[in-house]
Motif scaffolding. Sequence first.
Motif, PDB file in Angstrom:
ATOM      1  N   ILE A  73       0.832  -1.204   0.000  1.00  0.00           N
ATOM      2  CA  ILE A  73       0.000   0.000   0.000  1.00  0.00           C
ATOM      3  C   ILE A  73       0.865   1.251   0.000  1.00  0.00           C
ATOM      4  CG2 ILE A  73      -1.607   1.380   1.373  1.00  0.00           C
ATOM      5  CD1 ILE A  73      -2.905  -1.112   2.343  1.00  0.00           C
ATOM      6  N   MET A 152      -5.292   7.956 -10.438  1.00  0.00           N
ATOM      7  CA  MET A 152      -4.515   6.941  -9.720  1.00  0.00           C
ATOM      8  C   MET A 152      -3.917   5.926 -10.682  1.00  0.00           C
ATOM      9  SD  MET A 152      -7.070   5.967  -6.588  1.00  0.00           S
ATOM     10  CE  MET A 152      -7.970   7.256  -5.717  1.00  0.00           C
ATOM     11  N   ASP A 153      -2.832   5.298 -10.195  1.00  0.00           N
ATOM     12  CA  ASP A 153      -2.324   4.130 -10.891  1.00  0.00           C
ATOM     13  C   ASP A 153      -3.241   2.947 -10.598  1.00  0.00           C
ATOM     14  OD1 ASP A 153      -0.167   5.146 -12.207  1.00  0.00           O
ATOM     15  OD2 ASP A 153       1.189   4.911 -10.509  1.00  0.00           O
ATOM     16  N   MET A 156      -2.950   1.241  -7.140  1.00  0.00           N
ATOM     17  CA  MET A 156      -3.415   2.136  -6.092  1.00  0.00           C
ATOM     18  C   MET A 156      -4.933   2.145  -6.052  1.00  0.00           C
ATOM     19  SD  MET A 156      -0.922   3.134  -4.436  1.00  0.00           S
ATOM     20  CE  MET A 156      -0.181   1.530  -4.797  1.00  0.00           C
ATOM     21  N   HIS A 159      -6.117  -0.761  -4.017  1.00  0.00           N
ATOM     22  CA  HIS A 159      -6.033  -0.509  -2.575  1.00  0.00           C
ATOM     23  C   HIS A 159      -7.103   0.482  -2.140  1.00  0.00           C
ATOM     24  CE1 HIS A 159      -2.509  -2.840  -1.865  1.00  0.00           C
ATOM     25  NE2 HIS A 159      -1.796  -2.190  -2.758  1.00  0.00           N
ATOM     26  N   TYR A 160      -7.334   1.451  -2.985  1.00  0.00           N
ATOM     27  CA  TYR A 160      -8.311   2.485  -2.658  1.00  0.00           C
ATOM     28  C   TYR A 160      -9.705   1.895  -2.522  1.00  0.00           C
ATOM     29  CZ  TYR A 160     -11.430   6.443  -3.549  1.00  0.00           C
ATOM     30  OH  TYR A 160     -12.431   7.372  -3.492  1.00  0.00           O
ATOM     31  N   GLU A 161     -10.005   0.965  -3.403  1.00  0.00           N
ATOM     32  CA  GLU A 161     -11.359   0.412  -3.386  1.00  0.00           C
ATOM     33  C   GLU A 161     -11.546  -0.662  -2.322  1.00  0.00           C
ATOM     34  OE1 GLU A 161     -11.557  -0.568  -7.427  1.00  0.00           O
ATOM     35  OE2 GLU A 161     -12.196   1.450  -8.024  1.00  0.00           O
TER      36      GLU A 161
END
Lengths: 169, 169
Positions: A73, A152-153, A156, A159-161
């Motif tokens: 992360i 975002m990449d 990422m 991880h965000y979701e």
Amino acid sequence: MDQSTSPQGGQALLFLTDEQLRKGIEAMFFAYRGFTADPDRILSEWGYGRAHHRAVHFIHRSPGTTVNNLLSILGVTKQSLNRVLRTLVADGLVESRVGQIDKRERHLYLTDTGAELERALSDAQRDRMRAAYRAAGPEAVAGFRQVLEAMMDEDMRRHYEALREKGKT
Amino acid sequence: MDQSTSPQGGQALLFLTDEQLRKGIEAMFFAYRGFTADPDRILSEWGYGRAHHRAVHFIHRSPGTTVNNLLSILGVTKQSLNRVLRTLVADGLVESRVGQIDKRERHLYLTDTGAELERALSDAQRDRMRAAYRAAGPEAVAGFRQVLEAMMDEDMRRHYEALREKGKT
DNA sequence: CTTGGAGTGTCAACAAGGCTGACGTATCCT
DNA sequence: AGGATACGTCAGCCTTGTTGACACTCCAAG
């Protein structure tokens, strides 16, 4: 490069002039400064830096997360993260428990003190975010989030979701 | 703290749950990483860091800007900025001219090489910004900018809004 | 049971880029 | 003439990132 790069080229179509894009770029730069200003103040009182903030934030968000998960992360080396975690554990803000299924893993949890720091940090950051949201209004917020997600990449965004996935202690 | 801090408290009124705000905070974090990823790649090829990017960007935006002006925009100490400027001047990317009206001032300009680096950096960053803008759509972009502006500190908003003020060489 | 590899911790060394403090120089302004 | 301003620089310190190397524990496959 394409039509929207020329001064007025794509404006009628997509309004994406270099000037518009430059404004957006600078907005990100200046806004990110405001975004981190309050936490930075609090962190310096505790004698920590942004690296500690990030660790504390994601441990709070996913209690019991492993070191490796945190690494992916945060996108730093384990040596770098380890230095931060070591001080947090030594200062009694983070607890590192050996995994029950896989005893090589360490699962990370905030102690009461750790939760206290997390709370101070996220309160400050939420206050500013809330003020910005209120000033801009609901529709603006939706657009804000859409653009950020598009920026975002790929990993990422994963991880965000990811919100909840592990419910076991 | 106020009604919107409680789990569902202000949702009907302003949808500002802690969860919503947390999502916004993480979106900023992850998006900023994407935002700087491309420039970082280019910078490392040239042997520079983000500090050089910032200097080059704002010198490009306001040619002839003074050191003091740059300091207030970047919000760093003169020692820190000087270290960066020194290497940029030594490498022939930035030119520092003694002021004509006030000879204590140094006015900063990009050389051709400096402009080349700036171009490479801003092309990459604009490409990503443009992609995000296109994916999100015009209305989202307006909201994006509104929220970011509301998130800035006061002085930063001044710098953000200042476009042209000095036309003399 | 032995062995390979994954997950983790740690030591050492280094670099970028912030910071503070102190000092010097040139220039401007009153 | 003297104080303030703009800038440069030396020295030292901190955080946070990097590589490289090595050890330990444990799981799983042979």
